[in-house]
Write an enzyme that holds these catalytic residues in place. Structure first.
Site, PDB file in Angstrom:
ATOM      1  N   CYS A  79     -37.909 -47.252 -22.708  1.00 19.14           N
ATOM      2  CA  CYS A  79     -38.033 -47.937 -21.410  1.00 19.14           C
ATOM      3  C   CYS A  79     -37.387 -49.315 -21.474  1.00 19.14           C
ATOM      4  O   CYS A  79     -36.756 -49.751 -20.517  1.00 19.14           O
ATOM      5  CB  CYS A  79     -39.498 -48.026 -21.008  1.00 19.14           C
ATOM      6  SG  CYS A  79     -40.548 -48.735 -22.271  1.00 19.14           S
TER       7      CYS A  79
ATOM      8  N   GLU B 283     -47.155 -48.657 -16.417  1.00 18.99           N
ATOM      9  CA  GLU B 283     -46.031 -49.072 -17.279  1.00 18.99           C
ATOM     10  C   GLU B 283     -44.832 -48.235 -16.853  1.00 18.99           C
ATOM     11  O   GLU B 283     -44.747 -47.047 -17.187  1.00 18.99           O
ATOM     12  CB  GLU B 283     -46.358 -48.805 -18.753  1.00 18.99           C
ATOM     13  CG  GLU B 283     -47.549 -49.582 -19.292  1.00 18.99           C
ATOM     14  CD  GLU B 283     -47.223 -51.042 -19.565  1.00 18.99           C
ATOM     15  OE1 GLU B 283     -46.027 -51.394 -19.602  1.00 18.99           O
ATOM     16  OE2 GLU B 283     -48.160 -51.831 -19.714  1.00 18.99           O
TER      17      GLU B 283
HETATM   18  P1  NAD Z   1     -42.450 -39.150 -15.041  1.00 15.74           P
HETATM   19  O1  NAD Z   1     -42.962 -40.234 -14.164  1.00 15.74           O
HETATM   20  O2  NAD Z   1     -41.667 -38.067 -14.435  1.00 15.74           O
HETATM   21  O3  NAD Z   1     -43.670 -38.428 -15.780  1.00 15.74           O
HETATM   22  C1  NAD Z   1     -44.604 -39.129 -16.578  1.00 15.74           C
HETATM   23  C2  NAD Z   1     -45.938 -38.416 -16.550  1.00 15.74           C
HETATM   24  O4  NAD Z   1     -46.475 -38.478 -15.231  1.00 15.74           O
HETATM   25  C3  NAD Z   1     -45.881 -36.938 -16.888  1.00 15.74           C
HETATM   26  O5  NAD Z   1     -47.032 -36.624 -17.648  1.00 15.74           O
HETATM   27  C4  NAD Z   1     -45.921 -36.267 -15.518  1.00 15.74           C
HETATM   28  O6  NAD Z   1     -46.442 -34.954 -15.565  1.00 15.74           O
HETATM   29  C5  NAD Z   1     -46.843 -37.197 -14.764  1.00 15.74           C
HETATM   30  N1  NAD Z   1     -46.666 -37.248 -13.299  1.00 15.74           N
HETATM   31  C6  NAD Z   1     -45.524 -37.093 -12.592  1.00 15.74           C
HETATM   32  N2  NAD Z   1     -45.765 -37.284 -11.270  1.00 15.74           N
HETATM   33  C7  NAD Z   1     -47.089 -37.601 -11.159  1.00 15.74           C
HETATM   34  C8  NAD Z   1     -47.948 -37.926 -10.055  1.00 15.74           C
HETATM   35  N3  NAD Z   1     -47.488 -37.977  -8.804  1.00 15.74           N
HETATM   36  N4  NAD Z   1     -49.236 -38.192 -10.303  1.00 15.74           N
HETATM   37  C9  NAD Z   1     -49.714 -38.170 -11.567  1.00 15.74           C
HETATM   38  N5  NAD Z   1     -48.966 -37.841 -12.652  1.00 15.74           N
HETATM   39  C10 NAD Z   1     -47.663 -37.575 -12.449  1.00 15.74           C
HETATM   40  O7  NAD Z   1     -41.659 -39.913 -16.199  1.00 15.74           O
HETATM   41  P2  NAD Z   1     -40.850 -39.292 -17.424  1.00 15.74           P
HETATM   42  O8  NAD Z   1     -39.566 -38.751 -16.908  1.00 15.74           O
HETATM   43  O9  NAD Z   1     -41.761 -38.421 -18.227  1.00 15.74           O
HETATM   44  O10 NAD Z   1     -40.579 -40.609 -18.309  1.00 15.74           O
HETATM   45  C11 NAD Z   1     -39.455 -41.408 -18.193  1.00 15.74           C
HETATM   46  C12 NAD Z   1     -39.792 -42.693 -17.493  1.00 15.74           C
HETATM   47  O11 NAD Z   1     -40.867 -43.349 -18.134  1.00 15.74           O
HETATM   48  C13 NAD Z   1     -38.644 -43.687 -17.511  1.00 15.74           C
HETATM   49  O12 NAD Z   1     -38.524 -44.289 -16.258  1.00 15.74           O
HETATM   50  C14 NAD Z   1     -39.091 -44.712 -18.534  1.00 15.74           C
HETATM   51  O13 NAD Z   1     -38.524 -46.001 -18.381  1.00 15.74           O
HETATM   52  C15 NAD Z   1     -40.556 -44.734 -18.296  1.00 15.74           C
HETATM   53  N6  NAD Z   1     -41.258 -45.317 -19.426  1.00 15.74           N
HETATM   54  C16 NAD Z   1     -41.846 -46.544 -19.278  1.00 15.74           C
HETATM   55  C17 NAD Z   1     -42.480 -47.146 -20.369  1.00 15.74           C
HETATM   56  C18 NAD Z   1     -43.139 -48.500 -20.261  1.00 15.74           C
HETATM   57  O14 NAD Z   1     -43.909 -48.842 -21.142  1.00 15.74           O
HETATM   58  N7  NAD Z   1     -42.870 -49.288 -19.225  1.00 15.74           N
HETATM   59  C19 NAD Z   1     -42.510 -46.482 -21.599  1.00 15.74           C
HETATM   60  C20 NAD Z   1     -41.901 -45.240 -21.700  1.00 15.74           C
HETATM   61  C21 NAD Z   1     -41.284 -44.654 -20.605  1.00 15.74           C
END
Ligand code: NAD
Length: 493
Positions: free
Chosen positions: A298, A264
């Site tokens: 998001c 997501e």
């Molecule tokens: P992020 O991708 O930086 O981090 C999300 C999670 O992933 C964190 O727990 C992080 O530690 C982990 N992570 C980061 N890199 C990783 C990797 N290589 N392997 C495994 N885990 C990893 O995102 P963020 O900044 O925390 O969140 C914001 C983003 O999330 C925005 O782009 C937003 O649109 C999106 N989002 C999407 C939805 C949806 O349902 N589509 C909902 C909420 C947020």
């Protein structure tokens, strides 16, 4: 925490609030195999409403991850075999989240900066999602059933699911993933964002005795822990919500084990407003769609395309609403919008606004950071921008709305779809037949008519293009969290 205590809390100072949350955090640990364990160090969580340290959070090591995955793997067969126990446990989890909503909300407010009223609503939403999954039936499909044969598709669990969540709705997303995964018979190792890990660890403590040891494990840690989760040999599926950047990395990291993926990811939703709307009636809905949670949703409205004939009136109406919103601390009863939750996000949003201004944008309202501590930005409306400017092309994930105009519907749909994002979108008009036709032409996982967004436990949600893979919400959640297995019976004559 009782309601009476909560009323008294209105008078607490920021320092007392911090102390209160630190006392809760002092008792937290990672939930591993039914026990709370300390991990192998700590990391600092920042209070975004102060821009200063909130608390030290326990940090899980690779040994904790191995122990959690081993416990989840050991617990999975018995968990999958007892459906009534799964339903009972999910109801108990929903009850426990509701019973602890004020405490969870306080911790969420402290770590995300959301106004306390909204932060306390998040556990209630999380409980509703868990209850939905408790009551939902995992479907068995009968594809053929005649005199000769019966062909069924049953949905069986995948195994150990790694659930990785972002910082904008930490508890809602954690609870939703865990509930859907558990309902089918999987077990879970979950990891929240390092920016907002505290409510998720508190959730682990709350549910500790409500499921057999190993069924739910919660670890706090940085991106490197997430990487290790997605590469763990005994993890069979990754359910991830977060950025497109990390989603792409996870796809590569998971390739070796051909792990099942549900991604997501980010969005850059467009709303298209046709000239027949009642501008004053829709303006508050569009405003909420763009600026709720300070734009950190998001599926927020991130680009607004308005028919030229009503653009001035709509911009004026949105601007009037924006000027009634004051950023403030989560505890101030006057606060209607919180800060950006992370410093990098705060700086990124400012960078996009500065870039747009340098490119000739007009700042109709907002545009700067109020003179106070914390990662606060004023609600900002920009005109004089278009596709090709970063604030339009990139996911700003902050309290900024670029407004553009159009005269031709086919031409505007080209601009709407000229992006790699494909999460949500909306059409605003009284002409439902036209709206339905246009909705089908949006390249997005969800298209809403006269609302934006619409999500909920029973509504499938997810992205097309780079916004993701798979759907969460509704019975389709189980397609992602299960393996469809075919059973074919030849009937004896
Ligand atoms: P992020 O991708 O930086 O981090 C999300 C999670 O992933 C964190 O727990 C992080 O530690 C982990 N992570 C980061 N890199 C990783 C990797 N290589 N392997 C495994 N885990 C990893 O995102 P963020 O900044 O925390 O969140 C914001 C983003 O999330 C925005 O782009 C937003 O649109 C999106 N989002 C999407 C939805 C949806 O349902 N589509 C909902 C909420 C947020």
């Amino acid at each position: 925490m009782t309601t009476t205590q909560n009323t008294d809390q209105a008078h607490l100072t920021d320092e007392q609030r911090l102390q209160q949350v630190r006392e809760v955090v002092a008792d937290l640990g990672h939930l591993v195999g039914g026990r709370l364990v300390p991990g192998d160090g700590t990391f600092t969580v920042t209070a975004p409403w102060l821009g200063a340290p909130l608390a030290e959070c326990p940090s899980a090591g690779m040994g904790d991850l191995d122990a959690a995955v081993a416990a989840a793997k050991a617990a999975q067969p018995a968990w999958a075999a007892d459906e009534p126990a799964r339903v009972r446990a999910l109801h108990a989890i929903a009850d426990a989240i509701e019973a602890n909503a004020e405490l969870l909300g306080t911790v969420l407010a402290a770590e995300t900066g959301k106004p306390i009223r909204i932060a306390t609503g998040e556990p209630m939403g999380a409980a509703a999602h868990v209850r939905y999954h408790a009551d939902e039936v995992v479907p068995t499909e009968t594809l053929i059933d005649d005199d000769e044969q019966t062909v069924l598709v049953v949905h069986e669990p995948i195994g150990v699911v790694a659930a990785i969540t972002p910082w904008n709705g930490p508890l809602l997303m954690l609870a939703n993933k865990i509930a859907a995964a558990l309902r089918v018979g999987n077990t879970v190792v979950a990891k929240p964002s390092p920016y907002t890990p505290l409510a998720s660890l508190l959730f682990g403590r709350i549910v500790q005795d409500l499921v057999p040891p190993g069924v739910i494990n919660v670890l706090a840690g940085g991106d490197e822990l997430g990487v290790a989760m997605t590469q763990h040999v005994d993890v069979s599926m990754v359910s991830f919500t977060g950025s497109i950047r990390a989603g792409k990395a996870i796809m590569q990291q998971s390739a070796d084990g051909l792990r099942r993926l549900q991604l997501e990811l980010g969005g850059n939703d467009a709303a298209v407003v046709l000239p027949d709307v009642d501008v004053q009636a829709i303006a508050p809905r569009i405003y909420r769609g763009a600026f709720a949670l300070s734009g950190q949703i998001c599926a927020a409205v991130k680009r607004l395309y308005v028919h030229e004939s009503i653009a001035e009136e709509l911009v004026e109406a949105l601007t009037a609403i924006a000027r009634t919103h004051t950023p403030g601390t989560p505890w101030d009863p006057e606060t209607t919008m919180g800060p950006s939750t992370t410093r990098p996000q705060f700086e990124y949003v400012q960078e996009l606004v500065d870039d747009a201004v340098a490119a000739g944008a007009t700042v109709v309202t907002g545009g700067s950071a109020p003179d106070r501590d914390g990662f606060f930005l004023e609600p900002t409306i920009l005109t004089g921008v278009d596709n090709g400017i970063r604030v339009v092309d990139e996911e700003q994930f902050g309290p900024v709305l670029p407004v553009m105009t159009f005269t031709d519907i086919d031409e505007v749909l080209e601009r709407v779809n000229a992006t790699d994002y494909g999460l949500g979108g909306s059409v605003w008009t009284r002409d439902t037949a036209l709206a339905l036709d246009l909705a089908r032409r949006f390249e997005s996982g969800s298209t809403w008519i006269n609302r934006h967004p619409h999500v909920g436990a029973e509504v499938p949600f997810g992205g097309v293009k780079l916004s993701g893979l798979g759907r969460e919400g509704g019975p389709r959640s189980y397609e992602g969290f299960s393996e469809p297995r075919t059973i074919s019976i030849l009937k004896e004559n």
